[in-house]
Design a protein around this motif. Sequence first.
Motif, PDB file in Angstrom:
ATOM      1  N   UNK A  88      13.867   8.044  -5.239  1.00  0.00           N
ATOM      2  CA  UNK A  88      14.230   8.485  -6.583  1.00  0.00           C
ATOM      3  C   UNK A  88      13.452   7.698  -7.629  1.00  0.00           C
ATOM      4  N   UNK A  89      13.196   8.339  -8.756  1.00  0.00           N
ATOM      5  CA  UNK A  89      12.404   7.713  -9.814  1.00  0.00           C
ATOM      6  C   UNK A  89      12.994   6.359 -10.195  1.00  0.00           C
ATOM      7  N   UNK A  90      12.113   5.378 -10.437  1.00  0.00           N
ATOM      8  CA  UNK A  90      12.419   4.000 -10.845  1.00  0.00           C
ATOM      9  C   UNK A  90      12.695   3.076  -9.666  1.00  0.00           C
ATOM     10  N   UNK A  91      12.664   3.581  -8.425  1.00  0.00           N
ATOM     11  CA  UNK A  91      12.857   2.742  -7.251  1.00  0.00           C
ATOM     12  C   UNK A  91      11.538   2.599  -6.497  1.00  0.00           C
ATOM     13  N   UNK A  92      11.369   1.476  -5.791  1.00  0.00           N
ATOM     14  CA  UNK A  92      10.159   1.283  -4.989  1.00  0.00           C
ATOM     15  C   UNK A  92      10.396   0.233  -3.920  1.00  0.00           C
ATOM     16  N   UNK A  93       9.615   0.335  -2.851  1.00  0.00           N
ATOM     17  CA  UNK A  93       9.556  -0.670  -1.791  1.00  0.00           C
ATOM     18  C   UNK A  93       8.083  -0.994  -1.590  1.00  0.00           C
ATOM     19  N   UNK A  94       7.755  -2.259  -1.320  1.00  0.00           N
ATOM     20  CA  UNK A  94       6.348  -2.629  -1.340  1.00  0.00           C
ATOM     21  C   UNK A  94       6.042  -3.674  -0.276  1.00  0.00           C
ATOM     22  N   UNK A  95       4.814  -3.564   0.293  1.00  0.00           N
ATOM     23  CA  UNK A  95       4.262  -4.592   1.169  1.00  0.00           C
ATOM     24  C   UNK A  95       2.759  -4.600   0.940  1.00  0.00           C
ATOM     25  N   UNK A  96       2.037  -5.415   1.665  1.00  0.00           N
ATOM     26  CA  UNK A  96       0.597  -5.516   1.439  1.00  0.00           C
ATOM     27  C   UNK A  96      -0.139  -4.231   1.806  1.00  0.00           C
ATOM     28  N   UNK A  97       0.396  -3.442   2.753  1.00  0.00           N
ATOM     29  CA  UNK A  97      -0.303  -2.238   3.204  1.00  0.00           C
ATOM     30  C   UNK A  97       0.503  -0.960   3.006  1.00  0.00           C
ATOM     31  N   UNK A  98       1.792  -1.086   2.779  1.00  0.00           N
ATOM     32  CA  UNK A  98       2.655   0.089   2.777  1.00  0.00           C
ATOM     33  C   UNK A  98       3.588   0.025   1.574  1.00  0.00           C
ATOM     34  N   UNK A  99       3.567   1.063   0.755  1.00  0.00           N
ATOM     35  CA  UNK A  99       4.424   1.111  -0.426  1.00  0.00           C
ATOM     36  C   UNK A  99       5.145   2.449  -0.489  1.00  0.00           C
ATOM     37  N   UNK A 100       6.396   2.402  -0.883  1.00  0.00           N
ATOM     38  CA  UNK A 100       7.155   3.618  -1.171  1.00  0.00           C
ATOM     39  C   UNK A 100       7.482   3.573  -2.654  1.00  0.00           C
ATOM     40  N   UNK A 101       7.029   4.579  -3.379  1.00  0.00           N
ATOM     41  CA  UNK A 101       7.107   4.572  -4.832  1.00  0.00           C
ATOM     42  C   UNK A 101       7.966   5.736  -5.313  1.00  0.00           C
ATOM     43  N   UNK A 102       8.881   5.438  -6.202  1.00  0.00           N
ATOM     44  CA  UNK A 102       9.677   6.497  -6.811  1.00  0.00           C
ATOM     45  C   UNK A 102       8.971   7.031  -8.041  1.00  0.00           C
ATOM     46  N   UNK A 103       8.646   8.308  -8.048  1.00  0.00           N
ATOM     47  CA  UNK A 103       7.917   8.883  -9.174  1.00  0.00           C
ATOM     48  C   UNK A 103       8.185  10.377  -9.261  1.00  0.00           C
ATOM     49  N   UNK A 126      -9.940   3.568  14.389  1.00  0.00           N
ATOM     50  CA  UNK A 126     -11.292   4.049  14.638  1.00  0.00           C
ATOM     51  C   UNK A 126     -12.273   2.892  14.566  1.00  0.00           C
ATOM     52  N   UNK A 127     -12.290   2.170  13.441  1.00  0.00           N
ATOM     53  CA  UNK A 127     -13.110   0.965  13.330  1.00  0.00           C
ATOM     54  C   UNK A 127     -12.355  -0.149  12.625  1.00  0.00           C
ATOM     55  N   UNK A 128     -11.190   0.155  12.075  1.00  0.00           N
ATOM     56  CA  UNK A 128     -10.436  -0.855  11.345  1.00  0.00           C
ATOM     57  C   UNK A 128      -9.113  -0.287  10.905  1.00  0.00           C
ATOM     58  N   UNK A 129      -8.478  -0.930   9.949  1.00  0.00           N
ATOM     59  CA  UNK A 129      -7.167  -0.506   9.476  1.00  0.00           C
ATOM     60  C   UNK A 129      -7.282   0.210   8.145  1.00  0.00           C
ATOM     61  N   UNK A 130      -6.414   1.201   7.932  1.00  0.00           N
ATOM     62  CA  UNK A 130      -6.364   1.882   6.644  1.00  0.00           C
ATOM     63  C   UNK A 130      -6.005   0.855   5.587  1.00  0.00           C
ATOM     64  N   UNK A 131      -6.757   0.822   4.504  1.00  0.00           N
ATOM     65  CA  UNK A 131      -6.563  -0.208   3.485  1.00  0.00           C
ATOM     66  C   UNK A 131      -5.193  -0.134   2.847  1.00  0.00           C
ATOM     67  N   UNK A 132      -4.765   1.069   2.445  1.00  0.00           N
ATOM     68  CA  UNK A 132      -3.478   1.195   1.771  1.00  0.00           C
ATOM     69  C   UNK A 132      -2.795   2.504   2.093  1.00  0.00           C
TER      70      UNK A 132
END
Length: 262
Positions: free
Chosen positions: A80-95, A67-73
Amino acid sequence: MQMALRGSGTPRALLNPPREPGYYARVHGVSYLIKAFLKRTECNCQIVNLGAGMDTLFWRLKGMPPVTGSVVGYNEAALPDSHSLDSSRYSIVGADLRFSSDLEEKLKKHNLDVHLPTLLVAECVLVYMTPQQSANLLKWAASTFPVAMFINYEQVNMTDRFGQIMIENLQRRQCNLAGVEVCRSLDSQSRKEKLKTSCGSLVWYMDSKGRSSGGTMDKPLERIEALEFLDEKELFEQLMQHYCICWASKDSSNLGLANIDF
């Protein structure tokens, strides 16, 4: 095989409803609200997708003209709990969504900013939690973010025969709906009041044919129906009567989130 079953007098309740148009109505409806939120916030926001599973929302948004820019996060609570994947804009969090303090701590480790306008999305997630657990999650969201919108898609009208068959089919797969008691009807669903109390404004979207009262989805669904002939329209309408979308917002910055509608 399915055609043979349909010709052999199999009871309609045992046939599989045409799911693809239902999936389309779900994706189109939720996406419409998400795009409206992005427009109101001019993409200066973050999205938390609760119980995302195999959802592809981030990649669809990434491929859209902004629309005018990029979604910040963008955060997904999916692994599954205790696992995660991460980048500057996109994260997958186990919780574990049943414990909001633990969820918040993990999201903050992945750059969650509670001061940013935040969109929380839950599609067929809250119904797997007890009413008290889902109420606690909604209270956490309402108390944590000054500017936020919560979109919830889940079952409704689950006390009739069609709803009972849905529940029985899931139980045979060892999948119990711990929160189904608040999905009895649009009028009695206590989740409606929980959202209203937590966030201040609420609108329901529901139609037996998957169309909004304003006609937002009429033309797209007509196109889909032209591509895939529906010979079990009554069964499809029954399916659509058992799902709903509701959304609530709180808006201390006066962005106009309460005006988002179909």
